[in-house]
Design a protein around this motif. Structure first.
Motif, PDB file in Angstrom:
ATOM      1  N   ILE A  77       0.866  -1.178   0.000  1.00 18.88           N
ATOM      2  CA  ILE A  77       0.000   0.000   0.000  1.00 18.88           C
ATOM      3  C   ILE A  77       0.901   1.226   0.000  1.00 18.88           C
ATOM      4  O   ILE A  77       1.591   1.492   0.987  1.00 18.88           O
ATOM      5  N   GLY A  78       0.892   1.959  -1.103  1.00 20.42           N
ATOM      6  CA  GLY A  78       1.771   3.111  -1.239  1.00 20.42           C
ATOM      7  C   GLY A  78       1.222   4.349  -0.553  1.00 20.42           C
ATOM      8  O   GLY A  78       0.003   4.544  -0.457  1.00 20.42           O
ATOM      9  N   LEU A  79       2.136   5.179  -0.108  1.00 17.03           N
ATOM     10  CA  LEU A  79       1.742   6.402   0.588  1.00 17.03           C
ATOM     11  C   LEU A  79       1.000   7.360  -0.332  1.00 17.03           C
ATOM     12  O   LEU A  79       0.066   8.044   0.091  1.00 17.03           O
ATOM     13  N   THR A  80       1.395   7.401  -1.602  1.00 14.34           N
ATOM     14  CA  THR A  80       0.830   8.383  -2.536  1.00 14.34           C
ATOM     15  C   THR A  80      -0.191   7.783  -3.499  1.00 14.34           C
ATOM     16  O   THR A  80      -0.625   8.466  -4.430  1.00 14.34           O
ATOM     17  N   GLU A  81      -0.580   6.526  -3.288  1.00 15.26           N
ATOM     18  CA  GLU A  81      -1.553   5.897  -4.176  1.00 15.26           C
ATOM     19  C   GLU A  81      -2.924   6.543  -3.979  1.00 15.26           C
ATOM     20  O   GLU A  81      -3.302   6.920  -2.865  1.00 15.26           O
ATOM     21  N   ALA A  82      -3.679   6.634  -5.065  1.00 19.03           N
ATOM     22  CA  ALA A  82      -4.980   7.308  -5.004  1.00 19.03           C
ATOM     23  C   ALA A  82      -5.981   6.555  -4.137  1.00 19.03           C
ATOM     24  O   ALA A  82      -6.868   7.163  -3.539  1.00 19.03           O
ATOM     25  N   PHE A  83      -5.864   5.216  -4.043  1.00 19.79           N
ATOM     26  CA  PHE A  83      -6.838   4.441  -3.289  1.00 19.79           C
ATOM     27  C   PHE A  83      -6.537   4.418  -1.789  1.00 19.79           C
ATOM     28  O   PHE A  83      -7.396   4.018  -0.995  1.00 19.79           O
ATOM     29  N   THR A  84      -5.329   4.811  -1.387  1.00 21.98           N
ATOM     30  CA  THR A  84      -4.927   4.718   0.018  1.00 21.98           C
ATOM     31  C   THR A  84      -5.765   5.672   0.872  1.00 21.98           C
ATOM     32  O   THR A  84      -5.733   6.889   0.657  1.00 21.98           O
ATOM     33  N   PRO A  85      -6.512   5.167   1.830  1.00 18.34           N
ATOM     34  CA  PRO A  85      -7.365   6.038   2.663  1.00 18.34           C
ATOM     35  C   PRO A  85      -6.518   6.896   3.596  1.00 18.34           C
ATOM     36  O   PRO A  85      -5.376   6.540   3.925  1.00 18.34           O
ATOM     37  N   PRO A  86      -7.041   8.016   4.046  1.00 17.57           N
ATOM     38  CA  PRO A  86      -6.246   8.931   4.890  1.00 17.57           C
ATOM     39  C   PRO A  86      -5.811   8.315   6.200  1.00 17.57           C
ATOM     40  O   PRO A  86      -4.751   8.668   6.725  1.00 17.57           O
ATOM     41  N   GLU A  87      -6.604   7.390   6.756  1.00 22.81           N
ATOM     42  CA  GLU A  87      -6.191   6.794   8.027  1.00 22.81           C
ATOM     43  C   GLU A  87      -4.968   5.899   7.865  1.00 22.81           C
ATOM     44  O   GLU A  87      -4.151   5.773   8.788  1.00 22.81           O
ATOM     45  N   ILE A  88      -4.817   5.280   6.680  1.00 21.36           N
ATOM     46  CA  ILE A  88      -3.624   4.475   6.410  1.00 21.36           C
ATOM     47  C   ILE A  88      -2.421   5.382   6.190  1.00 21.36           C
ATOM     48  O   ILE A  88      -1.313   5.104   6.669  1.00 21.36           O
ATOM     49  N   VAL A  89      -2.626   6.473   5.475  1.00 19.47           N
ATOM     50  CA  VAL A  89      -1.546   7.453   5.278  1.00 19.47           C
ATOM     51  C   VAL A  89      -1.074   7.997   6.626  1.00 19.47           C
ATOM     52  O   VAL A  89       0.130   8.118   6.884  1.00 19.47           O
ATOM     53  N   ALA A  90      -2.026   8.316   7.488  1.00 17.73           N
ATOM     54  CA  ALA A  90      -1.677   8.808   8.824  1.00 17.73           C
ATOM     55  C   ALA A  90      -0.883   7.766   9.594  1.00 17.73           C
ATOM     56  O   ALA A  90       0.063   8.098  10.324  1.00 17.73           O
ATOM     57  N   GLY A  91      -1.243   6.492   9.435  1.00 17.89           N
ATOM     58  CA  GLY A  91      -0.506   5.432  10.108  1.00 17.89           C
ATOM     59  C   GLY A  91       0.922   5.326   9.626  1.00 17.89           C
ATOM     60  O   GLY A  91       1.850   5.152  10.424  1.00 17.89           O
ATOM     61  N   GLN A  92       1.126   5.426   8.310  1.00 18.43           N
ATOM     62  CA  GLN A  92       2.467   5.321   7.767  1.00 18.43           C
ATOM     63  C   GLN A  92       3.366   6.457   8.241  1.00 18.43           C
ATOM     64  O   GLN A  92       4.542   6.252   8.553  1.00 18.43           O
ATOM     65  N   VAL A  93       2.822   7.660   8.304  1.00 19.50           N
ATOM     66  CA  VAL A  93       3.633   8.830   8.663  1.00 19.50           C
ATOM     67  C   VAL A  93       3.773   8.966  10.174  1.00 19.50           C
ATOM     68  O   VAL A  93       4.878   9.058  10.720  1.00 19.50           O
ATOM     69  N   LEU A  94       2.645   8.964  10.880  1.00 26.21           N
ATOM     70  CA  LEU A  94       2.668   9.265  12.310  1.00 26.21           C
ATOM     71  C   LEU A  94       3.271   8.142  13.138  1.00 26.21           C
ATOM     72  O   LEU A  94       3.906   8.406  14.175  1.00 26.21           O
ATOM     73  N   MET A  95       3.104   6.895  12.727  1.00 27.94           N
ATOM     74  CA  MET A  95       3.712   5.802  13.482  1.00 27.94           C
ATOM     75  C   MET A  95       5.231   5.860  13.396  1.00 27.94           C
ATOM     76  O   MET A  95       5.935   5.555  14.366  1.00 27.94           O
ATOM     77  N   LEU A  96       5.755   6.250  12.237  1.00 29.54           N
ATOM     78  CA  LEU A  96       7.209   6.416  12.113  1.00 29.54           C
ATOM     79  C   LEU A  96       7.697   7.574  12.983  1.00 29.54           C
ATOM     80  O   LEU A  96       8.739   7.473  13.637  1.00 29.54           O
ATOM     81  N   LEU A  97       6.937   8.666  12.997  1.00 27.94           N
ATOM     82  CA  LEU A  97       7.296   9.792  13.866  1.00 27.94           C
ATOM     83  C   LEU A  97       7.225   9.387  15.327  1.00 27.94           C
ATOM     84  O   LEU A  97       8.041   9.829  16.145  1.00 27.94           O
ATOM     85  N   SER A  98       6.263   8.553  15.675  1.00 30.45           N
ATOM     86  CA  SER A  98       6.148   8.069  17.045  1.00 30.45           C
ATOM     87  C   SER A  98       7.368   7.252  17.439  1.00 30.45           C
ATOM     88  O   SER A  98       7.884   7.387  18.560  1.00 30.45           O
ATOM     89  N   LEU A  99       7.836   6.405  16.537  1.00 31.94           N
ATOM     90  CA  LEU A  99       9.039   5.625  16.831  1.00 31.94           C
ATOM     91  C   LEU A  99      10.244   6.530  17.044  1.00 31.94           C
ATOM     92  O   LEU A  99      11.061   6.297  17.944  1.00 31.94           O
ATOM     93  N   LEU A 100      10.364   7.570  16.226  1.00 34.71           N
ATOM     94  CA  LEU A 100      11.494   8.494  16.362  1.00 34.71           C
ATOM     95  C   LEU A 100      11.414   9.259  17.685  1.00 34.71           C
ATOM     96  O   LEU A 100      12.411   9.396  18.401  1.00 34.71           O
ATOM     97  N   ALA A 101      10.209   9.751  18.022  1.00 31.50           N
ATOM     98  CA  ALA A 101      10.045  10.479  19.279  1.00 31.50           C
ATOM     99  C   ALA A 101      10.270   9.559  20.478  1.00 31.50           C
ATOM    100  O   ALA A 101      10.887   9.958  21.473  1.00 31.50           O
TER     101      ALA A 101
END
Length: 227
Positions: A77-101
């Motif tokens: 599931i790609g971050l920039t794919e048109a079918f990717t729902p916003p909650e999945i996009v949020a998971g990909q970005v924010l979960m990585l930020l959570s790991l860094l923090a």
């Protein structure tokens, strides 16, 4: 220099809690069992169960098999794919930020505890270090809870995802429920929040004239002075 070693026992325990929470967040990010779909069409999905994770969607199949996955068919599931729902996009970005923090928070906890147990010249810097550590842990908890709760809401309302045809996924599941990805991620976020609160509530010990080098009067000695 003030003696501080006895004041950091709760924060030492909080470090262990935050490390466990951080590891659970990392495990949850890699799991495919975030949203478990139950489907009736078993032509492609042999088991009738499909898994939608943050990074890919998978199901067991005897007709469509992804090389290297034995009997499992998976598509990323790609971050920039048109079918990717916003909650999945949020998971990909924010979960990585959570790991860094969370990693930064754990590093800050180690530094703060080192100052407590090995001594520093200014005790006020210890307090500031613990508050900063707690803020990072609370930030990690908040950034992971947002996509976790968002995806949980999508599960509760049985939201669908319009996957491309190559995914072989149905247009909508009959029903779905939260998988281990959401469960472990939520537990990890709670542990990070608890550790953050403990770090932020660190208090310096009461000022002691003996430890500050000022000394204390000895009443027995004074009584002998007056004999």
């Amino acid at each position: 220099m003030k003696y501080l070693a006895h004041s950091g026992h709760a924060q030492l325990g909080a470090l262990g809690v935050s490390c466990v929470g951080w590891m659970l967040t990392g495990v949850a990010l890699g799991l495919i069992q975030w949203r478990v779909w139950l489907v009736s069409d078993r032509d492609a999905i042999s088991s009738g169960v499909a898994w939608v994770g943050v990074w890919r969607a998978c199901f067991n199949s005897h007709t469509h098999v992804t090389p290297g996955f034995q009997v499992m068919h998976c598509k990323p599931i790609g971050l920039t794919e048109a079918f990717t729902p916003p909650e999945i996009v949020a998971g990909q970005v924010l979960m990585l930020l959570s790991l860094l923090a969370g990693l930064s928070g754990n590093a800050g906890a180690v530094y703060s505890l080192r100052n407590v147990y090995f001594g520093v010249q200014r005790s006020s810097s210890v307090r500031a270090a613990f508050v900063s550590t707690g803020a990072l842990c609370l930030l990690a908890a908040a950034t992971s809870l947002v996509p976790l709760m968002w995806n949980l809401s999508s599960v509760a309302t049985n939201q669908t995802i319009k996957f491309p045809p190559e995914f072989r996924m149905p247009s909508a599941p009959e029903s779905q429920y939260a998988g281990w990805g959401i469960r472990l991620g939520t537990l990890g976020a709670v542990l990070m929040a608890v550790s953050g609160v403990i770090f932020c509530t660190y208090r310096l010990p009461a000022r002691s004239p003996v430890t500050d080098g000022e000394g204390a009067d000895n009443p027995a000695f004074e009584s002998h002075e007056h004999l």
